[in-house]
Every structure is written in structure tokens, then in C-alpha cells.
Write a protein that holds these residues in place. Structure first.
Motif, PDB file in Angstrom:
ATOM      1  N   PHE A  48       0.856  -1.187   0.000  1.00 58.94           N
ATOM      2  CA  PHE A  48       0.000   0.000   0.000  1.00 58.94           C
ATOM      3  C   PHE A  48       0.893   1.238   0.000  1.00 58.94           C
ATOM      4  O   PHE A  48       2.078   1.168   0.341  1.00 58.94           O
ATOM      5  CB  PHE A  48      -0.958   0.004   1.192  1.00 58.94           C
ATOM      6  CG  PHE A  48      -0.293  -0.039   2.540  1.00 58.94           C
ATOM      7  CD1 PHE A  48       0.030   1.132   3.218  1.00 58.94           C
ATOM      8  CD2 PHE A  48       0.006  -1.254   3.143  1.00 58.94           C
ATOM      9  CE1 PHE A  48       0.622   1.095   4.465  1.00 58.94           C
ATOM     10  CE2 PHE A  48       0.608  -1.304   4.394  1.00 58.94           C
ATOM     11  CZ  PHE A  48       0.922  -0.127   5.053  1.00 58.94           C
ATOM     12  N   ASP A  49       0.316   2.374  -0.380  1.00 56.64           N
ATOM     13  CA  ASP A  49       1.063   3.621  -0.530  1.00 56.64           C
ATOM     14  C   ASP A  49       1.077   4.364   0.797  1.00 56.64           C
ATOM     15  O   ASP A  49       0.089   4.989   1.177  1.00 56.64           O
ATOM     16  CB  ASP A  49       0.414   4.471  -1.624  1.00 56.64           C
ATOM     17  CG  ASP A  49       1.217   5.740  -1.909  1.00 56.64           C
ATOM     18  OD1 ASP A  49       2.254   5.967  -1.234  1.00 56.64           O
ATOM     19  OD2 ASP A  49       0.809   6.498  -2.797  1.00 56.64           O
ATOM     20  N   ALA A 109      -0.781  10.019   4.695  1.00 54.93           N
ATOM     21  CA  ALA A 109      -0.308  11.122   5.539  1.00 54.93           C
ATOM     22  C   ALA A 109      -1.493  11.762   6.252  1.00 54.93           C
ATOM     23  O   ALA A 109      -2.547  11.991   5.663  1.00 54.93           O
ATOM     24  CB  ALA A 109       0.418  12.152   4.677  1.00 54.93           C
ATOM     25  N   GLY A 110      -1.317  12.046   7.545  1.00 57.41           N
ATOM     26  CA  GLY A 110      -2.368  12.683   8.319  1.00 57.41           C
ATOM     27  C   GLY A 110      -3.297  11.723   9.022  1.00 57.41           C
ATOM     28  O   GLY A 110      -4.163  12.151   9.786  1.00 57.41           O
ATOM     29  N   ALA A 130      -2.283  -3.367   9.078  1.00 57.56           N
ATOM     30  CA  ALA A 130      -2.372  -4.188   7.868  1.00 57.56           C
ATOM     31  C   ALA A 130      -1.991  -5.625   8.184  1.00 57.56           C
ATOM     32  O   ALA A 130      -1.088  -5.879   8.987  1.00 57.56           O
ATOM     33  CB  ALA A 130      -1.466  -3.630   6.780  1.00 57.56           C
ATOM     34  N   ARG A 131      -2.688  -6.554   7.572  1.00 53.93           N
ATOM     35  CA  ARG A 131      -2.381  -7.972   7.673  1.00 53.93           C
ATOM     36  C   ARG A 131      -2.361  -8.552   6.259  1.00 53.93           C
ATOM     37  O   ARG A 131      -2.411  -7.826   5.276  1.00 53.93           O
ATOM     38  CB  ARG A 131      -3.434  -8.683   8.538  1.00 53.93           C
ATOM     39  CG  ARG A 131      -3.483  -8.215   9.978  1.00 53.93           C
ATOM     40  CD  ARG A 131      -2.219  -8.567  10.750  1.00 53.93           C
ATOM     41  NE  ARG A 131      -2.315  -8.177  12.152  1.00 53.93           N
ATOM     42  CZ  ARG A 131      -1.967  -6.995  12.635  1.00 53.93           C
ATOM     43  NH1 ARG A 131      -1.494  -6.060  11.806  1.00 53.93           N
ATOM     44  NH2 ARG A 131      -2.076  -6.728  13.913  1.00 53.93           N
TER      45      ARG A 131
END
Length: 209
Positions: A185-186, A191-192, A198-199
Motif C-alpha cells: 500500500f502507498d 499522511a495525516g 495491515a495484515r
């Protein structure tokens, strides 16, 4: 369920409203364990969940099976207390009274449920309330107007997603399709945000908005 209650109580459907059940163990789904929803959680956690507010779940067509009879008995209890209050006012045997359309009736005389509510609430609830057997004013089996339609159509109905509290955060979860997995993922695009989890097959983001 509301139709069952209104029928057993002898209420007028146009005067019926529904409120969400409070988060108490009294409204835990009695079929949850039998449906296997706690399987794999471990004995201690399953024991804690059984009959707790965390087991307030509606799924798998269990609402009618689990709650129809308790709701009907609750309505029968309320009806018996309302009839008892009316019978005391008329100095009659409660068996000589009946309910329909939101009234307690006897030989052309009537009291509204509202007129009897306070007196009825002070009465001792019957241990085994009798269920209705007559045909007058019955609502079971009739196609009645939905109670939630107008509020949903106007946008006034309040869903969990409508709740806003001070300092509240928002979470969003995305699952991989069946058999899929998360390969990346990016991070810059997040940001923020307050938190990212995540798995192998899902990702969750928590943010202020």
C-alpha cells in the motif's frame, strides 16, 4: 417483532413506535452460542460473551426465533397490567375486559392505554401472563405500514454511522477478495492518518475525518 408486540398488547398500529434496545445483557441474542458465533474464541471468552451486552447481535435469521416469544410474553404482561388497572377502576373481574386499538374495553366503556399507564406500572406483573386468543383487533398476518419508512425517506433516521462525538475518530477497513492478499500500500497517501493496521488480507486506517 413490533407487530407481534402490538398484536399481543392490543395496540393501535398507527400509535406504535420503535426504539433501539439499550446495551444491556437483557437483550443478548439467546441463540448466539448455538449458532456457533463464539466458536474458536476460547472457553473463557465464550463464557464472558454469553448473555452479555456484547452478544446483542441480529444475524442468521435468529431475531424471530430468539425474540418472538419473549417479546410476546412482555406484551402480554403489559396488557394484563393495563387490564388490571382498568378493572380496578370499574370494579370488575379483569376477565370481563379486553384490549383493541389502544383501548381497554368493557361493555362500551373504554380507557386508553395512556390513561392507565401510571396505575398499571405500579401493579405487580403476573408470573404467567395469558396470551391473547380472541380475534378482535388482531394484527398478526396483516400487511401493515412499516414504522421506519418515513424517517428513512426523510433522512431523519439515525444510523450508527450518523453518530458524531467530541474527539471522535473514523476507521475504514478494506478486505482482499476471497483468496486474495495484500501485497502493498502507498504509505505517502496515508499522511495525516492516526493509525494504520495491515495484515495479509486486509488494511485498516484510523483518521480524524
Amino acid at each position: 417483532l413490533s407487530q407481534i408486540v402490538a398484536d399481543e398488547l392490543g395496540a393501535a398500529w398507527e400509535n406504535v413506535a420503535v426504539e433501539p434496545a439499550p446495551l444491556t445483557a437483557a437483550y443478548a441474542n439467546p441463540l448466539a452460542a448455538g449458532e456457533g458465533w463464539f466458536d474458536g474464541l476460547g472457553m473463557l471468552r465464550e463464557h464472558r460473551l454469553k448473555g452479555s451486552a456484547e452478544a446483542i447481535v441480529t444475524a442468521g435469521a435468529t431475531s424471530m426465533r430468539g425474540f418472538a416469544e419473549p417479546m410476546r410474553l412482555a406484551a402480554a404482561t403489559a396488557r394484563a397490567m393495563l387490564v388490571g388497572a382498568a378493572a380496578d377502576r370499574w370494579n370488575l373481574d379483569p376477565n370481563d375486559c379486553e384490549t383493541a386499538d389502544g383501548f381497554v374495553m368493557n361493555a362500551g366503556r373504554t380507557f386508553t392505554f395512556g390513561e392507565l399507564a401510571e396505575e398499571a406500572a405500579d401493579r405487580r406483573p403476573p408470573v404467567s401472563p395469558a396470551l391473547r386468543t380472541g380475534t378482535r383487533g388482531r394484527l398478526i398476518g396483516k400487511p401493515l405500514q412499516r414504522l421506519d419508512g418515513p424517517a428513512k425517506a426523510s433522512g431523519k433516521f439515525r444510523f450508527a454511522g450518523d453518530v458524531r462525538l467530541p474527539q471522535m475518530l473514523f476507521a475504514s477497513v478494506r478486505l482482499a477478495p476471497a483468496g486474495g492478499r495484500l501485497i502493498g500500500f502507498d504509505q505517502a497517501a496515508l499522511a495525516g492518518t492516526r493509525h494504520v493496521a495491515a495484515r495479509d488480507n486486509w488494511i485498516a486506517v484510523v483518521a480524524d475525518t
